[in-house]
Design a protein around this motif. Structure first.
Motif, PDB file in Angstrom:
ATOM      1  N   GLY A 218       0.791  -1.218   0.000  1.00 62.52           N
ATOM      2  CA  GLY A 218       0.000   0.000   0.000  1.00 62.52           C
ATOM      3  C   GLY A 218       0.828   1.275   0.000  1.00 62.52           C
ATOM      4  O   GLY A 218       2.010   1.273  -0.371  1.00 62.52           O
ATOM      5  N   LEU A 219       0.203   2.363   0.429  1.00 62.94           N
ATOM      6  CA  LEU A 219       0.868   3.671   0.425  1.00 62.94           C
ATOM      7  C   LEU A 219       2.070   3.694   1.353  1.00 62.94           C
ATOM      8  O   LEU A 219       3.071   4.374   1.083  1.00 62.94           O
ATOM      9  N   GLY A 220       1.984   2.955   2.474  1.00 63.50           N
ATOM     10  CA  GLY A 220       3.120   2.903   3.393  1.00 63.50           C
ATOM     11  C   GLY A 220       4.346   2.311   2.736  1.00 63.50           C
ATOM     12  O   GLY A 220       5.465   2.789   2.945  1.00 63.50           O
ATOM     13  N   GLY A 221       4.134   1.276   1.934  1.00 62.45           N
ATOM     14  CA  GLY A 221       5.254   0.656   1.218  1.00 62.45           C
ATOM     15  C   GLY A 221       5.847   1.586   0.184  1.00 62.45           C
ATOM     16  O   GLY A 221       7.065   1.642   0.005  1.00 62.45           O
ATOM     17  N   ILE A 222       4.979   2.339  -0.508  1.00 60.19           N
ATOM     18  CA  ILE A 222       5.469   3.299  -1.507  1.00 60.19           C
ATOM     19  C   ILE A 222       6.290   4.396  -0.821  1.00 60.19           C
ATOM     20  O   ILE A 222       7.347   4.799  -1.310  1.00 60.19           O
ATOM     21  N   GLY A 223       5.797   4.875   0.345  1.00 64.68           N
ATOM     22  CA  GLY A 223       6.539   5.896   1.082  1.00 64.68           C
ATOM     23  C   GLY A 223       7.897   5.404   1.528  1.00 64.68           C
ATOM     24  O   GLY A 223       8.918   6.093   1.367  1.00 64.68           O
ATOM     25  N   ALA A 224       7.931   4.183   2.101  1.00 59.34           N
ATOM     26  CA  ALA A 224       9.206   3.608   2.527  1.00 59.34           C
ATOM     27  C   ALA A 224      10.109   3.350   1.327  1.00 59.34           C
ATOM     28  O   ALA A 224      11.328   3.555   1.388  1.00 59.34           O
ATOM     29  N   GLY A 225       9.500   2.914   0.218  1.00 62.75           N
ATOM     30  CA  GLY A 225      10.284   2.694  -0.994  1.00 62.75           C
ATOM     31  C   GLY A 225      10.854   3.987  -1.550  1.00 62.75           C
ATOM     32  O   GLY A 225      11.957   3.999  -2.117  1.00 62.75           O
ATOM     33  N   THR A 226      10.116   5.079  -1.388  1.00 61.51           N
ATOM     34  CA  THR A 226      10.600   6.375  -1.858  1.00 61.51           C
ATOM     35  C   THR A 226      11.841   6.804  -1.088  1.00 61.51           C
ATOM     36  O   THR A 226      12.814   7.316  -1.663  1.00 61.51           O
ATOM     37  N   THR A 227      11.827   6.601   0.228  1.00 60.93           N
ATOM     38  CA  THR A 227      12.998   6.932   1.035  1.00 60.93           C
ATOM     39  C   THR A 227      14.188   6.086   0.621  1.00 60.93           C
ATOM     40  O   THR A 227      15.320   6.588   0.505  1.00 60.93           O
ATOM     41  N   ALA A 228      13.946   4.789   0.388  1.00 61.05           N
ATOM     42  CA  ALA A 228      15.031   3.916  -0.062  1.00 61.05           C
ATOM     43  C   ALA A 228      15.507   4.315  -1.457  1.00 61.05           C
ATOM     44  O   ALA A 228      16.709   4.327  -1.741  1.00 61.05           O
ATOM     45  N   ALA A 229      14.562   4.684  -2.332  1.00 58.37           N
ATOM     46  CA  ALA A 229      14.917   5.073  -3.696  1.00 58.37           C
ATOM     47  C   ALA A 229      15.691   6.376  -3.731  1.00 58.37           C
ATOM     48  O   ALA A 229      16.511   6.604  -4.628  1.00 58.37           O
ATOM     49  N   PHE A 230      15.440   7.243  -2.757  1.00 58.40           N
ATOM     50  CA  PHE A 230      16.121   8.537  -2.735  1.00 58.40           C
ATOM     51  C   PHE A 230      17.633   8.371  -2.696  1.00 58.40           C
ATOM     52  O   PHE A 230      18.372   9.177  -3.257  1.00 58.40           O
TER      53      PHE A 230
END
Length: 480
Positions: A218-230
């Motif tokens: 969900g959105l939580g995974g996308i948010g955590a993935g965004t931090t990792a992707a940064f």
């Protein structure tokens, strides 16, 4: 409260010699070299090693995570483009903060840049070691023993390949900027070619079913993935550290920053889609050297994986080179201001490079590379970088008010909405790093504040020769 010690852009330029020839650093980098330098600083461990972490968090929706991370970078890239063109000096974020927000904030920004440009070198070097082993295994079936290729936290004793790549980068940097720029350009072109080839191979085995469920967390995974992707985008601001060595910095630095972000974002999304579409998010998220594994599975041969591993070795080595370059230039600027020891500002008359500073940086950051793991520093590097990016956005606003007549080759669009959005995005991604990282970062900042009070403030050259504010009526307006 007393007003903060600020340094005008004009004084920064005058003290650095950025507007005159024959002063220390030489202008040898054109637009192509700057773009290659930016790509060299960005594309490396984040996509070759860190892709698995992002996919593990977000699944196929990692593409959205990459786009969101890119949006944060683009918003801040506008700020770097404006300030990098207006104040083309080696200090980058540190100098921008000095001009806009004052000396104490600038010192803490420089302190945070030790994470982005310094500690990240250690993390990147550890990633390089992983792909060296992958390449050796693909070519010979053998690997370096863990005792010599991993730190104690990863089951070894010393990570020798990580030390070697830092040493090689230091040797190349000491020889001269022209040689370093040529090497970075060649490596940047090579790794772009290899990643495009990876996409071509991956898309031949693309299966739509591998993209479902698209967002398993969900959105939580996308948010955590965004931090990792940064973490995959860290380094684009290193372009501004070449302000004193660019031939036409006011035009080329803004353009190079925006071109780099655009190219890298498209490339990252394509690589993520190709990898997940070929073998599924579960397999990609479970392997640190995921790209080589994808090619091996798709082609049924270890040859393609060996080519990807070779590309990763080249790509990550270029990141070490570019980021170490940025760190030495930040320390050079801080040393000129008296905030760190003077050894870092000494430029060799023979090579026009800060030889002593480069060697010190190499030795200091080879130690954690030899004995630490990649995971131990990724989040700390990320939060430190995001903090400096937020400060740069604020510095744009401060300098628009304080220096309205400053010559700006590029202006942030939709001001002040864009820099404020940049600050908001940075703060959100900082929040996503978790409370443990926040505690580590707070301790890191406290240590920096102590160093500033005990050393930096006492040795500040601005304190010894304060800024003289001219009569506004006597100042001639500058062309905008």
């Amino acid at each position: 409260m007393p007003a903060p010690r600020t340094k005008s852009p004009q004084r920064l330029l005058a003290e650095s010699g950025a507007d005159r020839e024959g002063h220390g650093l030489k202008r040898t980098m054109g637009l192509f070299q700057l773009v290659c330098f930016g790509v060299g600083a960005i594309v490396g461990t984040g996509i070759f090693v860190g892709l698995s972490d992002s996919v593990a968090q977000a699944g196929p929706a990692v593409v959205v995570s990459f786009v969101l991370a890119a949006v944060t970078c683009v918003l801040t890239a506008f700020a770097f483009a404006e300030l990098g063109g207006a104040i083309p000096v080696s200090g980058s974020s540190y100098s921008f903060a000095y001009a806009g927000l004052g000396e104490s904030t600038a010192f803490l920004v420089g302190w945070c840049l030790l994470l982005e440009y310094g500690v990240s070198v250690s993390a990147v070097a550890v990633g390089w070691s992983q792909y060296v082993n992958e390449l050796l295994h693909s070519l010979t079936g053998l690997q370096l023993p863990a005792v010599l290729s991993a730190g104690p936290g990863d089951g070894g004793v010393v990570n020798l390949p990580a030390v070697v790549v830092i040493a090689l980068a230091a040797v190349l940097l000491v020889r001269g900027v022209r040689e370093s720029a040529r090497a970075t350009a060649a490596m940047a072109v090579l790794k772009l070619v290899i990643l495009v080839a990876f996409c071509a191979i991956g898309f031949t085995a693309f299966k739509h079913g591998n993209l479902t469920p698209f967002s398993p967390a969900g959105l939580g995974g996308i948010g955590a993935g965004t931090t990792a992707a940064f973490f995959s985008y860290i380094g684009f601001d290193a372009i501004t550290t070449a302000g004193e060595e660019a031939k036409n910095p006011r035009r080329d630095i803004p353009l190079a920053i925006l071109v780099c972000i655009g190219v890298v974002t498209v490339l990252y999304c394509a690589v993520a889609l190709a990898a997940i579409g070929a073998i599924g998010g579960g397999q990609v998220g479970d392997r640190p050297a995921a790209l080589s594994h994808v090619v091996d599975v798709v082609t049924g041969s270890s040859v393609g994986g060996a080519v990807i591993a070779f590309g990763a070795v080249v790509a990550i080595a270029s990141v070490v080179l570019a980021v170490m370059y940025g760190q030495t230039r930040i320390l050079l600027s801080m040393s000129r201001d008296g905030l760190v020891p003077r050894v870092f500002e000494k430029v060799s008359p023979k090579t026009s490079t800060p030889v002593a500073g480069t060697l010190i940086v190499a030795v200091v950051f080879a130690l954690p590379a030899a004995f630490a793991s990649l995971d131990a520093v990724v989040n700390l590097c990320t939060i430190g970088t995001l903090a400096t990016m937020a400060v740069v956005n604020v510095a744009v606003i401060a300098l628009r008010r304080r220096e309205p007549g400053l010559t700006r080759g590029f202006r942030v669009p939709l001001y002040p909405v864009v820099p404020l959005l940049g600050v908001a995005c940075c703060l959100y991604l900082m929040y996503e790093t978790g409370w443990t990282t926040w505690l580590q970062f707070a301790g890191f900042l406290a240590a920096g504040a102590l160093v500033y009070v005990l050393y930096g403030r006492r040795h500040s050259r601005l304190a010894a020769a304060p800024e003289v504010t001219p009569d506004p009526a006597a100042r001639e307006p500058q062309a905008v």
